[in-house]
Design a protein around this motif. Structure first.
Motif, PDB file in Angstrom:
ATOM      1  N   ILE A 246       0.838  -1.212   0.000  1.00 16.96           N
ATOM      2  CA  ILE A 246       0.000   0.000   0.000  1.00 16.96           C
ATOM      3  C   ILE A 246       0.870   1.257   0.000  1.00 16.96           C
ATOM      4  CG2 ILE A 246      -1.682   1.326   1.343  1.00 16.96           C
ATOM      5  CD1 ILE A 246      -2.829  -1.351   2.327  1.00 16.96           C
ATOM      6  N   ARG A 247       1.929   1.261   0.818  1.00 17.31           N
ATOM      7  CA  ARG A 247       2.820   2.429   0.864  1.00 17.31           C
ATOM      8  C   ARG A 247       3.482   2.671  -0.487  1.00 17.31           C
ATOM      9  NH1 ARG A 247       5.991   1.044   6.498  1.00 17.31           N
ATOM     10  NH2 ARG A 247       4.299   1.580   7.952  1.00 17.31           N
ATOM     11  N   ASN A 248       3.919   1.595  -1.138  1.00 16.59           N
ATOM     12  CA  ASN A 248       4.570   1.739  -2.439  1.00 16.59           C
ATOM     13  C   ASN A 248       3.613   2.295  -3.485  1.00 16.59           C
ATOM     14  OD1 ASN A 248       6.946   0.716  -1.388  1.00 16.59           O
ATOM     15  ND2 ASN A 248       6.537  -1.383  -2.052  1.00 16.59           N
ATOM     16  N   VAL A 249       2.353   1.882  -3.408  1.00 15.56           N
ATOM     17  CA  VAL A 249       1.336   2.405  -4.338  1.00 15.56           C
ATOM     18  C   VAL A 249       1.094   3.886  -4.070  1.00 15.56           C
ATOM     19  CG1 VAL A 249      -1.120   2.321  -4.942  1.00 15.56           C
ATOM     20  CG2 VAL A 249       0.201   0.200  -4.749  1.00 15.56           C
ATOM     21  N   LEU A 250       0.898   4.251  -2.810  1.00 13.84           N
ATOM     22  CA  LEU A 250       0.594   5.644  -2.467  1.00 13.84           C
ATOM     23  C   LEU A 250       1.750   6.589  -2.766  1.00 13.84           C
ATOM     24  CD1 LEU A 250      -1.331   5.190   0.907  1.00 13.84           C
ATOM     25  CD2 LEU A 250      -2.258   5.618  -1.374  1.00 13.84           C
ATOM     26  N   ALA A 251       2.979   6.062  -2.762  1.00 14.56           N
ATOM     27  CA  ALA A 251       4.137   6.906  -3.064  1.00 14.56           C
ATOM     28  C   ALA A 251       4.108   7.398  -4.508  1.00 14.56           C
ATOM     29  CB  ALA A 251       5.426   6.129  -2.805  1.00 14.56           C
ATOM     30  N   VAL A 261      -7.442   6.789  -3.010  1.00  9.99           N
ATOM     31  CA  VAL A 261      -6.737   5.570  -3.432  1.00  9.99           C
ATOM     32  C   VAL A 261      -6.482   4.664  -2.220  1.00  9.99           C
ATOM     33  CG1 VAL A 261      -4.568   4.660  -4.352  1.00  9.99           C
ATOM     34  CG2 VAL A 261      -5.689   6.590  -5.476  1.00  9.99           C
ATOM     35  N   ALA A 262      -6.056   5.281  -1.105  1.00 12.56           N
ATOM     36  CA  ALA A 262      -5.776   4.506   0.111  1.00 12.56           C
ATOM     37  C   ALA A 262      -7.033   3.771   0.581  1.00 12.56           C
ATOM     38  CB  ALA A 262      -5.254   5.425   1.208  1.00 12.56           C
ATOM     39  N   LEU A 299       1.327   2.565 -13.171  1.00 18.76           N
ATOM     40  CA  LEU A 299       1.247   1.974 -11.839  1.00 18.76           C
ATOM     41  C   LEU A 299       0.318   0.764 -11.842  1.00 18.76           C
ATOM     42  CD1 LEU A 299       1.587   1.876  -8.744  1.00 18.76           C
ATOM     43  CD2 LEU A 299      -0.221   3.608  -8.595  1.00 18.76           C
ATOM     44  N   ILE A 300      -0.845   0.907 -12.474  1.00 14.82           N
ATOM     45  CA  ILE A 300      -1.831  -0.176 -12.491  1.00 14.82           C
ATOM     46  C   ILE A 300      -1.287  -1.378 -13.260  1.00 14.82           C
ATOM     47  CG2 ILE A 300      -4.110  -0.863 -13.307  1.00 14.82           C
ATOM     48  CD1 ILE A 300      -4.074   0.954 -10.817  1.00 14.82           C
ATOM     49  N   LYS A 301      -0.532  -1.115 -14.324  1.00 11.86           N
ATOM     50  CA  LYS A 301       0.057  -2.214 -15.099  1.00 11.86           C
ATOM     51  C   LYS A 301       1.025  -3.027 -14.243  1.00 11.86           C
ATOM     52  CE  LYS A 301       2.324  -3.108 -19.537  1.00 11.86           C
ATOM     53  NZ  LYS A 301       2.914  -2.490 -20.772  1.00 11.86           N
ATOM     54  N   LYS A 302       1.849  -2.320 -13.458  1.00 14.03           N
ATOM     55  CA  LYS A 302       2.787  -3.003 -12.553  1.00 14.03           C
ATOM     56  C   LYS A 302       2.034  -3.790 -11.482  1.00 14.03           C
ATOM     57  CE  LYS A 302       6.457   0.474 -12.935  1.00 14.03           C
ATOM     58  NZ  LYS A 302       7.214   1.525 -12.194  1.00 14.03           N
ATOM     59  N   LEU A 303       0.959  -3.194 -10.974  1.00 12.46           N
ATOM     60  CA  LEU A 303       0.181  -3.827  -9.911  1.00 12.46           C
ATOM     61  C   LEU A 303      -0.469  -5.112 -10.410  1.00 12.46           C
ATOM     62  CD1 LEU A 303      -0.573  -3.300  -6.960  1.00 12.46           C
ATOM     63  CD2 LEU A 303      -2.580  -2.056  -7.762  1.00 12.46           C
ATOM     64  N   GLN A 304      -0.927  -5.104 -11.652  1.00  9.31           N
ATOM     65  CA  GLN A 304      -1.589  -6.281 -12.211  1.00  9.31           C
ATOM     66  C   GLN A 304      -0.616  -7.437 -12.443  1.00  9.31           C
ATOM     67  OE1 GLN A 304      -3.405  -4.234 -15.553  1.00  9.31           O
ATOM     68  NE2 GLN A 304      -5.460  -4.435 -14.635  1.00  9.31           N
ATOM     69  N   LYS A 305       0.677  -7.093 -12.520  1.00  8.49           N
ATOM     70  CA  LYS A 305       1.697  -8.131 -12.710  1.00  8.49           C
ATOM     71  C   LYS A 305       2.132  -8.775 -11.393  1.00  8.49           C
ATOM     72  CE  LYS A 305       3.751  -6.384 -17.003  1.00  8.49           C
ATOM     73  NZ  LYS A 305       4.992  -5.859 -17.641  1.00  8.49           N
ATOM     74  N   LYS A 306       1.729  -8.170 -10.283  1.00  7.64           N
ATOM     75  CA  LYS A 306       2.099  -8.726  -8.979  1.00  7.64           C
ATOM     76  C   LYS A 306       1.490 -10.114  -8.814  1.00  7.64           C
ATOM     77  CE  LYS A 306       4.242  -5.183  -6.916  1.00  7.64           C
ATOM     78  NZ  LYS A 306       5.637  -5.276  -6.403  1.00  7.64           N
ATOM     79  N   GLU A 307       2.246 -11.027  -8.211  1.00  9.98           N
ATOM     80  CA  GLU A 307       1.745 -12.371  -7.938  1.00  9.98           C
ATOM     81  C   GLU A 307       0.879 -12.305  -6.687  1.00  9.98           C
ATOM     82  OE1 GLU A 307       5.013 -15.452  -9.358  1.00  9.98           O
ATOM     83  OE2 GLU A 307       5.891 -13.840  -8.166  1.00  9.98           O
ATOM     84  N   LEU A 308      -0.409 -12.205  -6.896  1.00 11.68           N
ATOM     85  CA  LEU A 308      -1.360 -11.926  -5.816  1.00 11.68           C
ATOM     86  C   LEU A 308      -1.372 -13.004  -4.740  1.00 11.68           C
ATOM     87  CD1 LEU A 308      -3.492  -9.896  -4.862  1.00 11.68           C
ATOM     88  CD2 LEU A 308      -5.204 -11.207  -6.132  1.00 11.68           C
TER      89      LEU A 308
END
Length: 325
Positions: A246-251, A261-262, A299-308
């Protein structure tokens, strides 16, 4: 000769007013204390032991060393309490040396600071030997045997100044183990020049070599290569830290959007949903991505690549401990 209180005070005033007088008084007082201790000690021996003169010693005074006359007994069994306290001071001074050196001072600078404060000169070679002694003790601690099982091992970084060719701030990873009785201990301190699966594999293999056979859960930030290493060495569940995510996203979010967003992102990992599962989290994450993709496409593209799955490991555990995980 019996002196009055006023006469004693005059003698003390004259003594402390001259150069080195306070140290003379300190030396006299310590010698008298040790002699008194020995007298009491011998009186408790029932006549089986007697005094046996003195041996010379030194201690730290005010800006310089002071001379001591340490009372002895014939059986060499008497140990003055005052002397033990002075030895603790010597041990403390060695700790100060190590602390100064670890903060980036050279061995020469450390010796100069010690001399200025304590009036006791340590050469650069002596400071170096003291530091080697500390490093030796640290290595014994780092190689000590561990428990066979830990419920959880948390891995997180603290940033410290490291002396290589120059002083720089680097990450030191703390591995904190939770024992069966729920007490905790630091099981490892790791410092990598660069994070990698090979480095983490070696760090976890070191835990195995020190006696760890199984770990119930590993919790960490999104550390490069750690997930691969965990799978190879322990094959244990691995939870990546949602707070750091969450911190990395908000940064990367504009200040005017941060609160919204938070709030939206925290709902993705809603810990109040007792019957939650991985698929539901995935649905909520997709909803979040759809909501913000136009403003923050990269940012969203990177987030979607995260292994959930690494962020939803907590769902495998009882609802009551998920927040702690």
């Amino acid at each position: 000769m019996q002196l009055s209180k006023v006469q004693i005070q005059d003698v003390l005033n004259n003594l402390v007013s001259k150069e080195g007088g306070l140290n003379e008084l300190l030396s006299f007082t310590l010698n008298a204390l040790m002699l008194g201790e020995r007298n009491v000690y011998l009186s408790d021996q029932g006549g089986y032991n007697k005094g046996n003169g003195y041996r010379l010693g030194t201690a730290f005074g005010l800006g310089q060393q002071i001379e001591l006359r340490i009372p002895r007994d014939r059986l060499s069994a008497f140990k003055p309490m005052a002397l033990l306290l002075l030895r603790e001071q010597e041990s403390y001074l060695r700790e100060v040396c190590f602390e100064l050196y670890s903060k980036g001072l050279t061995t020469k600078q450390t010796g100069e600071v010690i001399e200025k404060i304590y009036g006791h000169h340590y050469s650069a070679s002596t400071v170096s030997l003291i530091n080697k002694e500390f490093y030796s003790q640290m290595q014994l601690w780092r190689e000590r045997p561990l428990e066979s099982h830990y419920k959880v091992v948390y891995i997180d970084a603290i940033h410290q100044k490291i002396c290589r060719e120059t002083i720089s701030t680097e990450a030191v990873y703390v591995m904190l183990g939770v024992r069966e009785d729920n007490t905790r201990e630091v099981v490892g301190l790791i410092n990598f020049p660069t994070e990698s699966a090979t480095g983490w594999e070696q760090a976890l293999a070191d835990l195995r070599a020190r006696g760890v056979k199984s770990i119930g859960l590993i919790v960490s930030d999104d550390l490069s290569g750690l997930d691969v290493a965990v799978g190879k060495v322990f094959r244990t569940p691995h939870q990546k830290c949602v707070v750091h995510l969450i911190r990395n996203v908000l940064a990367q979010i504009h200040p005017k959007h941060k609160q919204a967003v938070a709030d939206n992102f925290k709902e993705v990992f809603n810990l109040n949903l007792q019957e939650d599962n991985h698929e539901n989290v995935k649905v909520r994450l997709n909803r979040f991505c759809d909501q913000w993709v136009k403003l923050y496409p990269s940012l969203i593209k990177k987030l979607q690549k995260k292994e959930l799955e690494y962020y939803t490991t907590y769902l495998q555990f009882d609802f009551r401990i998920r927040r702690m995980i």
